[in-house]
Design an enzyme around this catalytic site. Structure first.
Site, mmCIF file in Angstrom:
data_model
loop_
_atom_site.group_PDB
_atom_site.id
_atom_site.type_symbol
_atom_site.label_atom_id
_atom_site.label_comp_id
_atom_site.label_asym_id
_atom_site.label_seq_id
_atom_site.Cartn_x
_atom_site.Cartn_y
_atom_site.Cartn_z
ATOM 1 N N ARG A 15 -25.864 5.010 -14.295
ATOM 2 C CA ARG A 15 -24.134 5.704 -13.990
ATOM 3 C C ARG A 15 -24.024 6.414 -15.479
ATOM 4 O O ARG A 15 -23.978 7.143 -16.009
ATOM 5 C CB ARG A 15 -23.205 4.906 -13.977
ATOM 6 C CG ARG A 15 -21.548 5.867 -13.492
ATOM 7 C CD ARG A 15 -21.034 5.744 -14.204
ATOM 8 N NE ARG A 15 -20.493 4.484 -15.135
ATOM 9 C CZ ARG A 15 -19.911 4.723 -16.646
ATOM 10 N NH1 ARG A 15 -19.729 5.476 -17.214
ATOM 11 N NH2 ARG A 15 -19.666 3.790 -17.003
ATOM 12 N N ASP A 16 -23.693 5.399 -16.866
ATOM 13 C CA ASP A 16 -23.286 5.843 -17.790
ATOM 14 C C ASP A 16 -24.405 6.531 -18.311
ATOM 15 O O ASP A 16 -23.913 7.366 -19.494
ATOM 16 C CB ASP A 16 -22.660 4.434 -18.490
ATOM 17 C CG ASP A 16 -21.604 5.028 -19.671
ATOM 18 O OD1 ASP A 16 -21.551 6.048 -20.200
ATOM 19 O OD2 ASP A 16 -20.680 3.970 -20.096
ATOM 20 N N HIS A 207 -18.060 -3.062 -23.817
ATOM 21 C CA HIS A 207 -18.653 -2.191 -23.064
ATOM 22 C C HIS A 207 -19.073 -0.938 -24.700
ATOM 23 O O HIS A 207 -18.257 -0.171 -24.477
ATOM 24 C CB HIS A 207 -18.344 -1.504 -21.923
ATOM 25 C CG HIS A 207 -18.592 0.098 -22.010
ATOM 26 N ND1 HIS A 207 -19.498 -0.298 -20.555
ATOM 27 C CD2 HIS A 207 -18.681 1.080 -22.014
ATOM 28 C CE1 HIS A 207 -19.307 1.196 -20.367
ATOM 29 N NE2 HIS A 207 -19.258 1.719 -21.333
ATOM 30 N N HIS A 209 -21.140 1.879 -26.747
ATOM 31 C CA HIS A 209 -22.225 3.039 -27.131
ATOM 32 C C HIS A 209 -21.982 2.425 -28.700
ATOM 33 O O HIS A 209 -21.652 2.215 -29.542
ATOM 34 C CB HIS A 209 -20.956 4.174 -27.314
ATOM 35 C CG HIS A 209 -21.260 4.540 -25.782
ATOM 36 N ND1 HIS A 209 -21.404 5.101 -24.642
ATOM 37 C CD2 HIS A 209 -20.037 3.919 -24.285
ATOM 38 C CE1 HIS A 209 -21.236 5.102 -23.760
ATOM 39 N NE2 HIS A 209 -20.558 3.959 -23.419
ATOM 40 N N CYS A 240 -21.163 9.615 -22.787
ATOM 41 C CA CYS A 240 -20.226 10.677 -22.302
ATOM 42 C C CYS A 240 -19.742 11.054 -22.544
ATOM 43 O O CYS A 240 -19.683 12.113 -22.966
ATOM 44 C CB CYS A 240 -18.428 9.911 -22.464
ATOM 45 S SG CYS A 240 -17.436 10.172 -21.326
ATOM 46 N N ASN A 249 -25.012 3.880 -24.405
ATOM 47 C CA ASN A 249 -23.944 2.209 -24.661
ATOM 48 C C ASN A 249 -25.212 1.421 -25.624
ATOM 49 O O ASN A 249 -26.643 2.047 -25.265
ATOM 50 C CB ASN A 249 -24.261 2.284 -23.425
ATOM 51 C CG ASN A 249 -23.611 2.705 -22.497
ATOM 52 O OD1 ASN A 249 -23.719 3.684 -21.417
ATOM 53 N ND2 ASN A 249 -22.653 2.079 -22.519
HETATM 54 P P1 HMG Z 1 -9.604 17.591 -10.177
HETATM 55 O O1 HMG Z 1 -9.598 18.245 -10.669
HETATM 56 O O2 HMG Z 1 -7.263 17.016 -10.948
HETATM 57 O O3 HMG Z 1 -9.048 16.429 -9.064
HETATM 58 O O4 HMG Z 1 -10.255 15.979 -10.835
HETATM 59 P P2 HMG Z 1 -8.809 16.909 -7.918
HETATM 60 O O5 HMG Z 1 -7.742 16.172 -6.589
HETATM 61 O O6 HMG Z 1 -7.485 18.356 -8.101
HETATM 62 O O7 HMG Z 1 -9.865 17.733 -6.976
HETATM 63 C C1 HMG Z 1 -10.504 18.874 -7.715
HETATM 64 C C2 HMG Z 1 -11.638 19.418 -6.493
HETATM 65 O O8 HMG Z 1 -12.301 17.604 -7.044
HETATM 66 C C3 HMG Z 1 -11.873 18.872 -5.282
HETATM 67 O O9 HMG Z 1 -12.592 19.784 -5.138
HETATM 68 C C4 HMG Z 1 -11.652 17.352 -4.168
HETATM 69 O O10 HMG Z 1 -12.200 17.493 -3.462
HETATM 70 C C5 HMG Z 1 -12.561 17.303 -5.641
HETATM 71 P P3 HMG Z 1 -12.569 21.124 -4.515
HETATM 72 O O11 HMG Z 1 -11.623 21.416 -3.128
HETATM 73 O O12 HMG Z 1 -12.063 21.782 -5.585
HETATM 74 O O13 HMG Z 1 -14.108 21.827 -3.598
HETATM 75 N N1 HMG Z 1 -12.758 15.432 -6.461
HETATM 76 C C6 HMG Z 1 -13.447 14.708 -5.570
HETATM 77 N N2 HMG Z 1 -15.175 15.092 -5.109
HETATM 78 C C7 HMG Z 1 -15.761 14.463 -5.368
HETATM 79 N N3 HMG Z 1 -15.525 12.445 -5.540
HETATM 80 C C8 HMG Z 1 -14.225 12.076 -6.037
HETATM 81 C C9 HMG Z 1 -13.551 13.604 -5.841
HETATM 82 N N4 HMG Z 1 -11.529 13.570 -6.305
HETATM 83 C C10 HMG Z 1 -11.555 15.288 -6.283
HETATM 84 N N5 HMG Z 1 -13.818 11.427 -6.261
HETATM 85 C C11 HMG Z 1 -10.746 13.872 -10.447
HETATM 86 C C12 HMG Z 1 -9.910 14.718 -10.634
HETATM 87 C C13 HMG Z 1 -10.124 12.153 -11.469
HETATM 88 C C14 HMG Z 1 -11.017 14.139 -9.546
HETATM 89 C C15 HMG Z 1 -11.665 14.370 -12.034
HETATM 90 O O14 HMG Z 1 -11.233 14.272 -13.475
HETATM 91 C C16 HMG Z 1 -12.848 13.354 -12.321
HETATM 92 O O15 HMG Z 1 -13.682 13.946 -11.509
HETATM 93 N N6 HMG Z 1 -13.219 12.675 -13.708
HETATM 94 C C17 HMG Z 1 -14.490 11.880 -13.801
HETATM 95 C C18 HMG Z 1 -14.609 11.603 -14.844
HETATM 96 C C19 HMG Z 1 -16.062 11.793 -15.419
HETATM 97 O O16 HMG Z 1 -16.476 10.997 -14.961
HETATM 98 N N7 HMG Z 1 -16.666 10.500 -16.258
HETATM 99 C C20 HMG Z 1 -16.927 9.451 -16.912
HETATM 100 C C21 HMG Z 1 -17.159 8.322 -16.542
HETATM 101 S S1 HMG Z 1 -15.935 6.996 -17.150
HETATM 102 C C22 HMG Z 1 -16.437 7.106 -18.772
HETATM 103 O O17 HMG Z 1 -18.156 7.152 -19.057
HETATM 104 C C23 HMG Z 1 -16.774 5.869 -19.692
HETATM 105 C C24 HMG Z 1 -16.823 4.636 -19.389
HETATM 106 O O18 HMG Z 1 -18.471 4.398 -19.498
HETATM 107 C C25 HMG Z 1 -16.745 3.697 -21.014
HETATM 108 C C26 HMG Z 1 -16.479 3.498 -21.573
HETATM 109 O O19 HMG Z 1 -17.390 4.396 -22.666
HETATM 110 O O20 HMG Z 1 -15.533 3.862 -22.126
HETATM 111 C C27 HMG Z 1 -16.308 3.683 -17.563
HETATM 112 MG MG MG Z 2 -19.269 4.288 -21.554
#
Ligand code: HMG
Ligand code: MG
Length: 302
Positions: A15-16, A207, A209, A240, A249
Protein backbone atom coordinates in the site's frame (compact mmCIF):
# COMPACT_ATOMS: atom_id res chain seq x y z
CA UNK A 1 17.36 0.35 29.08
CA UNK A 2 14.56 -2.07 28.34
CA UNK A 3 13.28 -3.21 24.96
CA UNK A 4 10.23 -5.31 24.05
CA UNK A 5 10.93 -9.05 23.72
CA UNK A 6 8.73 -9.24 20.64
CA UNK A 7 7.88 -6.74 17.94
CA UNK A 8 4.94 -6.97 15.55
CA UNK A 9 5.91 -5.81 12.07
CA UNK A 10 3.15 -4.28 9.96
CA UNK A 11 4.19 -4.61 6.33
CA UNK A 12 2.90 -1.60 4.39
CA UNK A 13 4.84 -2.05 1.13
CA UNK A 14 1.90 -3.16 -1.05
CA UNK A 15 0.00 0.00 0.00
CA UNK A 16 2.28 2.78 1.23
CA UNK A 17 5.11 1.48 -0.93
CA UNK A 18 3.35 0.99 -4.23
CA UNK A 19 0.92 3.94 -3.95
CA UNK A 20 3.72 6.24 -5.01
CA UNK A 21 5.07 4.31 -8.01
CA UNK A 22 4.85 6.29 -11.24
CA UNK A 23 4.34 3.27 -13.50
CA UNK A 24 1.35 0.98 -13.02
CA UNK A 25 2.06 -2.17 -11.06
CA UNK A 26 -0.34 -4.87 -12.33
CA UNK A 27 -2.66 -6.63 -9.89
CA UNK A 28 -0.86 -9.93 -10.62
CA UNK A 29 2.43 -8.57 -9.32
CA UNK A 30 0.73 -7.15 -6.21
CA UNK A 31 -0.95 -10.49 -5.49
CA UNK A 32 2.39 -12.30 -5.83
CA UNK A 33 4.09 -9.75 -3.60
CA UNK A 34 1.51 -10.19 -0.84
CA UNK A 35 1.86 -14.00 -1.06
CA UNK A 36 5.65 -13.74 -0.78
CA UNK A 37 5.34 -11.42 2.23
CA UNK A 38 3.00 -13.95 3.84
CA UNK A 39 5.54 -16.72 3.10
CA UNK A 40 8.12 -14.62 4.98
CA UNK A 41 5.97 -14.78 8.13
CA UNK A 42 4.78 -11.18 8.33
CA UNK A 43 1.80 -11.08 10.71
CA UNK A 44 0.12 -8.00 9.17
CA UNK A 45 0.21 -7.03 5.50
CA UNK A 46 -1.54 -3.82 4.41
CA UNK A 47 -2.79 -4.87 1.01
CA UNK A 48 -4.02 -1.63 -0.55
CA UNK A 49 -6.15 1.50 -0.27
CA UNK A 50 -9.83 1.97 -1.09
CA UNK A 51 -9.33 5.63 -1.91
CA UNK A 52 -10.39 7.64 -4.93
CA UNK A 53 -8.59 6.28 -8.01
CA UNK A 54 -8.50 9.86 -9.30
CA UNK A 55 -6.41 10.82 -6.29
CA UNK A 56 -4.18 7.74 -6.17
CA UNK A 57 -4.42 5.80 -9.46
CA UNK A 58 -1.94 3.13 -8.36
CA UNK A 59 -4.39 1.86 -5.72
CA UNK A 60 -7.28 1.42 -8.19
CA UNK A 61 -6.83 -2.37 -8.24
CA UNK A 62 -6.90 -2.75 -4.44
CA UNK A 63 -10.30 -4.52 -4.28
CA UNK A 64 -9.22 -6.98 -6.96
CA UNK A 65 -5.91 -7.65 -5.22
CA UNK A 66 -7.61 -8.18 -1.88
CA UNK A 67 -10.13 -10.58 -3.40
CA UNK A 68 -7.44 -12.62 -5.15
CA UNK A 69 -4.95 -13.11 -2.32
CA UNK A 70 -5.01 -16.29 -0.31
CA UNK A 71 -6.08 -15.11 3.17
CA UNK A 72 -4.06 -17.21 5.57
CA UNK A 73 -5.17 -17.71 9.14
CA UNK A 74 -3.04 -15.81 11.63
CA UNK A 75 -2.31 -12.99 9.17
CA UNK A 76 -4.25 -9.69 9.11
CA UNK A 77 -4.76 -7.99 5.77
CA UNK A 78 -5.89 -4.40 6.49
CA UNK A 79 -6.95 -1.93 3.82
CA UNK A 80 -6.73 1.87 4.03
CA UNK A 81 -10.16 3.55 3.96
CA UNK A 82 -10.83 7.34 3.88
CA UNK A 83 -14.64 7.52 3.94
CA UNK A 84 -17.94 5.63 3.74
CA UNK A 85 -17.49 4.86 0.07
CA UNK A 86 -14.18 3.17 0.92
CA UNK A 87 -15.87 1.21 3.70
CA UNK A 88 -18.62 0.02 1.32
CA UNK A 89 -15.94 -1.27 -1.05
CA UNK A 90 -14.13 -2.89 1.88
CA UNK A 91 -17.24 -4.69 3.11
CA UNK A 92 -18.08 -5.85 -0.42
CA UNK A 93 -14.60 -7.38 -0.73
CA UNK A 94 -14.83 -9.08 2.68
CA UNK A 95 -12.15 -6.95 4.35
CA UNK A 96 -11.90 -7.67 8.09
CA UNK A 97 -9.63 -4.81 9.13
CA UNK A 98 -9.47 -1.22 7.92
CA UNK A 99 -7.08 1.63 8.61
CA UNK A 100 -8.36 5.19 8.93
CA UNK A 101 -6.03 8.15 8.57
CA UNK A 102 -5.96 11.71 9.84
CA UNK A 103 -3.17 14.29 9.83
CA UNK A 104 -1.73 16.51 12.54
CA UNK A 105 -1.34 19.38 10.07
CA UNK A 106 -4.25 21.32 8.51
CA UNK A 107 -2.53 21.84 5.15
CA UNK A 108 -1.59 18.17 4.82
CA UNK A 109 -5.12 17.15 5.76
CA UNK A 110 -6.51 19.34 2.95
CA UNK A 111 -3.97 18.12 0.38
CA UNK A 112 -4.36 14.45 1.32
CA UNK A 113 -8.08 14.16 1.97
CA UNK A 114 -9.64 17.45 0.84
CA UNK A 115 -10.93 18.31 4.32
CA UNK A 116 -9.82 19.86 7.61
CA UNK A 117 -8.57 17.82 10.57
CA UNK A 118 -11.91 18.31 12.36
CA UNK A 119 -13.87 17.27 9.26
CA UNK A 120 -11.74 14.16 8.82
CA UNK A 121 -12.42 13.12 12.41
CA UNK A 122 -16.13 13.87 11.98
CA UNK A 123 -16.13 11.77 8.80
CA UNK A 124 -14.85 8.80 10.81
CA UNK A 125 -18.03 8.60 12.92
CA UNK A 126 -20.22 6.88 10.35
CA UNK A 127 -17.34 4.81 9.00
CA UNK A 128 -16.51 3.55 12.49
CA UNK A 129 -20.14 2.84 13.44
CA UNK A 130 -20.74 0.82 10.29
CA UNK A 131 -17.37 -0.94 10.44
CA UNK A 132 -17.96 -1.94 14.05
CA UNK A 133 -21.49 -3.13 13.25
CA UNK A 134 -19.94 -5.38 10.59
CA UNK A 135 -17.30 -6.68 13.05
CA UNK A 136 -14.42 -5.00 11.20
CA UNK A 137 -11.32 -4.08 13.23
CA UNK A 138 -10.09 -0.50 12.97
CA UNK A 139 -6.55 0.79 13.06
CA UNK A 140 -5.76 4.52 13.03
CA UNK A 141 -2.95 6.55 11.50
CA UNK A 142 -1.84 10.06 12.36
CA UNK A 143 0.31 11.65 9.66
CA UNK A 144 2.95 14.36 9.97
CA UNK A 145 3.57 13.63 13.67
CA UNK A 146 7.17 14.85 13.51
CA UNK A 147 6.81 17.45 10.78
CA UNK A 148 4.73 18.55 7.80
CA UNK A 149 5.93 19.12 4.23
CA UNK A 150 3.88 22.34 4.08
CA UNK A 151 3.80 23.70 7.64
CA UNK A 152 7.11 22.48 9.09
CA UNK A 153 6.85 21.93 12.86
CA UNK A 154 3.72 20.24 14.12
CA UNK A 155 2.22 20.56 17.60
CA UNK A 156 2.56 17.43 19.75
CA UNK A 157 -0.67 18.53 21.48
CA UNK A 158 -2.48 18.21 18.14
CA UNK A 159 -0.97 14.74 17.61
CA UNK A 160 -2.07 13.81 21.12
CA UNK A 161 -5.61 15.16 20.61
CA UNK A 162 -6.07 13.20 17.35
CA UNK A 163 -4.54 10.03 18.83
CA UNK A 164 -6.93 10.19 21.79
CA UNK A 165 -9.91 10.78 19.49
CA UNK A 166 -8.98 7.76 17.37
CA UNK A 167 -8.87 5.58 20.49
CA UNK A 168 -12.10 7.06 21.88
CA UNK A 169 -13.80 6.21 18.60
CA UNK A 170 -12.68 2.60 18.79
CA UNK A 171 -9.33 2.16 17.04
CA UNK A 172 -7.38 -0.68 18.63
CA UNK A 173 -3.99 0.77 17.67
CA UNK A 174 -2.72 4.12 16.42
CA UNK A 175 0.25 4.33 14.11
CA UNK A 176 2.40 7.46 14.32
CA UNK A 177 3.40 8.56 10.85
CA UNK A 178 6.59 10.51 10.30
CA UNK A 179 5.32 10.96 6.76
CA UNK A 180 8.38 12.86 5.50
CA UNK A 181 10.97 11.17 7.70
CA UNK A 182 12.29 14.41 9.24
CA UNK A 183 12.13 13.43 12.90
CA UNK A 184 15.11 12.52 15.04
CA UNK A 185 15.40 10.13 17.98
CA UNK A 186 14.94 12.63 20.82
CA UNK A 187 11.83 14.11 19.23
CA UNK A 188 10.33 10.68 18.54
CA UNK A 189 10.86 9.73 22.19
CA UNK A 190 9.48 13.07 23.45
CA UNK A 191 6.34 12.57 21.37
CA UNK A 192 5.72 9.04 22.65
CA UNK A 193 6.28 10.21 26.24
CA UNK A 194 3.66 12.95 25.78
CA UNK A 195 1.19 10.44 24.28
CA UNK A 196 1.84 8.03 27.16
CA UNK A 197 0.11 10.50 29.51
CA UNK A 198 -3.12 9.30 27.88
CA UNK A 199 -2.49 5.96 26.16
CA UNK A 200 -0.14 3.07 26.68
CA UNK A 201 2.93 2.67 24.49
CA UNK A 202 1.73 -0.86 23.64
CA UNK A 203 -1.20 0.68 21.74
CA UNK A 204 1.09 2.73 19.50
CA UNK A 205 2.95 1.86 16.32
CA UNK A 206 5.97 3.56 14.75
CA UNK A 207 5.42 4.41 11.07
CA UNK A 208 8.62 6.12 10.08
CA UNK A 209 9.62 7.05 6.56
CA UNK A 210 13.37 7.05 6.03
CA UNK A 211 13.86 10.21 3.98
CA UNK A 212 16.63 11.54 6.23
CA UNK A 213 18.04 8.12 7.20
CA UNK A 214 16.70 8.45 10.76
CA UNK A 215 14.04 5.74 10.83
CA UNK A 216 16.01 2.92 12.51
CA UNK A 217 17.37 5.29 15.15
CA UNK A 218 13.84 6.58 15.79
CA UNK A 219 12.43 3.05 16.06
CA UNK A 220 15.22 2.14 18.48
CA UNK A 221 14.36 5.24 20.53
CA UNK A 222 10.61 4.61 20.77
CA UNK A 223 11.07 0.89 21.53
CA UNK A 224 12.75 2.06 24.74
CA UNK A 225 9.43 3.69 25.69
CA UNK A 226 7.64 0.37 25.10
CA UNK A 227 6.47 0.73 21.49
CA UNK A 228 6.40 -2.81 20.08
CA UNK A 229 4.69 -2.38 16.70
CA UNK A 230 6.69 -1.18 13.71
CA UNK A 231 5.36 -0.38 10.23
CA UNK A 232 7.84 -0.97 7.43
CA UNK A 233 7.96 -1.48 3.70
CA UNK A 234 9.61 -4.29 1.79
CA UNK A 235 12.70 -3.06 -0.08
CA UNK A 236 12.04 0.41 1.38
CA UNK A 237 9.40 1.05 -1.28
CA UNK A 238 7.36 4.16 -1.42
CA UNK A 239 6.55 7.62 -0.28
CA UNK A 240 3.40 9.66 -0.09
CA UNK A 241 1.83 11.22 -3.21
CA UNK A 242 0.94 14.29 -1.10
CA UNK A 243 4.38 14.74 0.46
CA UNK A 244 6.72 15.61 -2.39
CA UNK A 245 10.26 14.30 -1.93
CA UNK A 246 9.33 11.94 0.90
CA UNK A 247 10.93 8.56 0.32
CA UNK A 248 9.74 5.15 1.41
CA UNK A 249 9.07 3.74 4.81
CA UNK A 250 11.97 2.20 6.63
CA UNK A 251 12.80 -1.06 4.81
CA UNK A 252 11.41 -4.21 6.41
CA UNK A 253 14.75 -5.96 5.80
CA UNK A 254 16.61 -3.25 7.78
CA UNK A 255 14.14 -3.47 10.68
CA UNK A 256 14.31 -7.28 10.82
CA UNK A 257 18.13 -7.19 10.64
CA UNK A 258 18.27 -4.78 13.59
CA UNK A 259 15.70 -6.69 15.66
CA UNK A 260 17.36 -10.06 14.95
CA UNK A 261 20.66 -8.57 16.14
CA UNK A 262 18.98 -7.34 19.33
CA UNK A 263 17.42 -10.76 20.01
CA UNK A 264 13.89 -9.33 19.58
CA UNK A 265 11.45 -11.81 18.05
CA UNK A 266 9.46 -10.92 14.93
CA UNK A 267 8.60 -14.34 13.46
CA UNK A 268 9.95 -13.13 10.11
CA UNK A 269 12.25 -15.32 8.01
CA UNK A 270 15.01 -13.14 6.55
CA UNK A 271 15.72 -15.38 3.54
CA UNK A 272 12.10 -15.34 2.44
CA UNK A 273 11.88 -11.61 3.10
CA UNK A 274 14.88 -11.08 0.82
CA UNK A 275 13.06 -13.13 -1.83
CA UNK A 276 10.01 -10.86 -1.58
CA UNK A 277 12.21 -7.77 -1.80
CA UNK A 278 14.10 -9.15 -4.78
CA UNK A 279 10.84 -10.03 -6.53
CA UNK A 280 9.37 -6.52 -6.35
CA UNK A 281 12.71 -4.78 -6.96
CA UNK A 282 13.28 -6.89 -10.11
CA UNK A 283 9.82 -5.96 -11.33
CA UNK A 284 10.47 -2.25 -10.69
CA UNK A 285 13.92 -2.53 -12.26
CA UNK A 286 15.92 -1.19 -9.35
CA UNK A 287 17.89 -2.28 -6.30
CA UNK A 288 16.09 -2.57 -2.93
CA UNK A 289 16.35 0.64 -0.90
CA UNK A 290 17.69 -1.34 2.05
CA UNK A 291 21.30 -1.48 3.18
CA UNK A 292 20.72 -4.82 4.91
CA UNK A 293 19.04 -6.37 1.84
CA UNK A 294 21.80 -5.14 -0.47
CA UNK A 295 24.54 -6.50 1.80
CA UNK A 296 22.83 -9.84 2.44
CA UNK A 297 21.98 -10.40 -1.23
CA UNK A 298 25.61 -9.63 -2.19
CA UNK A 299 26.85 -12.04 0.45
CA UNK A 300 24.53 -14.77 -0.83
CA UNK A 301 25.70 -14.18 -4.40
CA UNK A 302 29.26 -14.76 -3.07
P1 HMG B 1 -13.03 14.29 -2.74
O1 HMG B 1 -12.68 14.63 -4.16
O2 HMG B 1 -13.29 15.39 -1.78
O3 HMG B 1 -14.22 13.22 -2.65
O4 HMG B 1 -11.85 13.39 -2.18
P2 HMG B 1 -15.66 13.17 -3.22
O5 HMG B 1 -16.49 12.52 -2.17
O6 HMG B 1 -16.07 14.52 -3.73
O7 HMG B 1 -15.53 12.16 -4.46
C1 HMG B 1 -14.82 12.49 -5.64
C2 HMG B 1 -14.81 11.27 -6.56
O8 HMG B 1 -14.07 10.18 -5.94
C3 HMG B 1 -16.20 10.69 -6.81
O9 HMG B 1 -16.15 10.10 -8.09
C4 HMG B 1 -16.34 9.60 -5.77
O10 HMG B 1 -17.24 8.60 -6.14
C5 HMG B 1 -14.94 9.05 -5.74
P3 HMG B 1 -16.78 10.85 -9.38
O11 HMG B 1 -18.22 11.10 -9.00
O12 HMG B 1 -15.97 12.13 -9.53
O13 HMG B 1 -16.56 9.86 -10.48
N1 HMG B 1 -14.61 8.48 -4.43
C6 HMG B 1 -14.07 7.26 -4.26
N2 HMG B 1 -13.73 6.29 -5.12
C7 HMG B 1 -13.22 5.16 -4.61
N3 HMG B 1 -13.02 4.96 -3.28
C8 HMG B 1 -13.33 5.92 -2.40
C9 HMG B 1 -13.89 7.12 -2.88
N4 HMG B 1 -14.29 8.26 -2.27
C10 HMG B 1 -14.73 9.06 -3.23
N5 HMG B 1 -13.13 5.72 -1.10
C11 HMG B 1 -11.11 11.56 -0.79
C12 HMG B 1 -11.87 12.88 -0.86
C13 HMG B 1 -10.89 11.24 0.66
C14 HMG B 1 -11.92 10.48 -1.49
C15 HMG B 1 -9.76 11.75 -1.54
O14 HMG B 1 -9.14 12.87 -1.02
C16 HMG B 1 -8.86 10.55 -1.40
O15 HMG B 1 -9.11 9.49 -1.95
N6 HMG B 1 -7.72 10.73 -0.67
C17 HMG B 1 -6.80 9.66 -0.41
C18 HMG B 1 -5.41 10.15 -0.57
C19 HMG B 1 -4.43 9.03 -0.26
O16 HMG B 1 -4.71 7.86 -0.48
N7 HMG B 1 -3.22 9.40 0.24
C20 HMG B 1 -2.21 8.46 0.54
C21 HMG B 1 -2.52 7.60 1.72
S1 HMG B 1 -2.23 8.40 3.29
C22 HMG B 1 -0.56 8.12 3.62
O17 HMG B 1 0.15 7.65 2.77
C23 HMG B 1 -0.04 8.41 4.99
C24 HMG B 1 0.17 7.16 5.84
O18 HMG B 1 1.03 6.24 5.19
C25 HMG B 1 0.77 7.53 7.21
C26 HMG B 1 2.00 8.43 7.09
O19 HMG B 1 2.99 8.04 6.43
O20 HMG B 1 1.95 9.50 7.66
C27 HMG B 1 -1.17 6.46 6.11
MG1 MG C 1 3.21 6.35 5.23
Amino acid sequence: MSFPKQVKIVEVGPRDGLQNEASTVPADIKVHLVEKLADAGLPVIEVGALVSPKWVPQMATSSEVFTRIDKRSGISYPMLVPNLKGLELALAAGVQEIALFAAASETFSQKNTNCSIAESIERFNDVIDQAQAAGVKIRGYVSCVLGCPYEGKVSFDTVSMITQKLFEKGCYEVSLGDTIGVGTAGEAQDLVEILMKHVSAQQLAAHFHDTYGQALANIHAVMQCGVAVVDSSIAGLGGCPYAKGATGNVATEDVVYMLNGMGIETGVDMDRLLEAGRFISNFLGREPVSRAATALLRKKAG
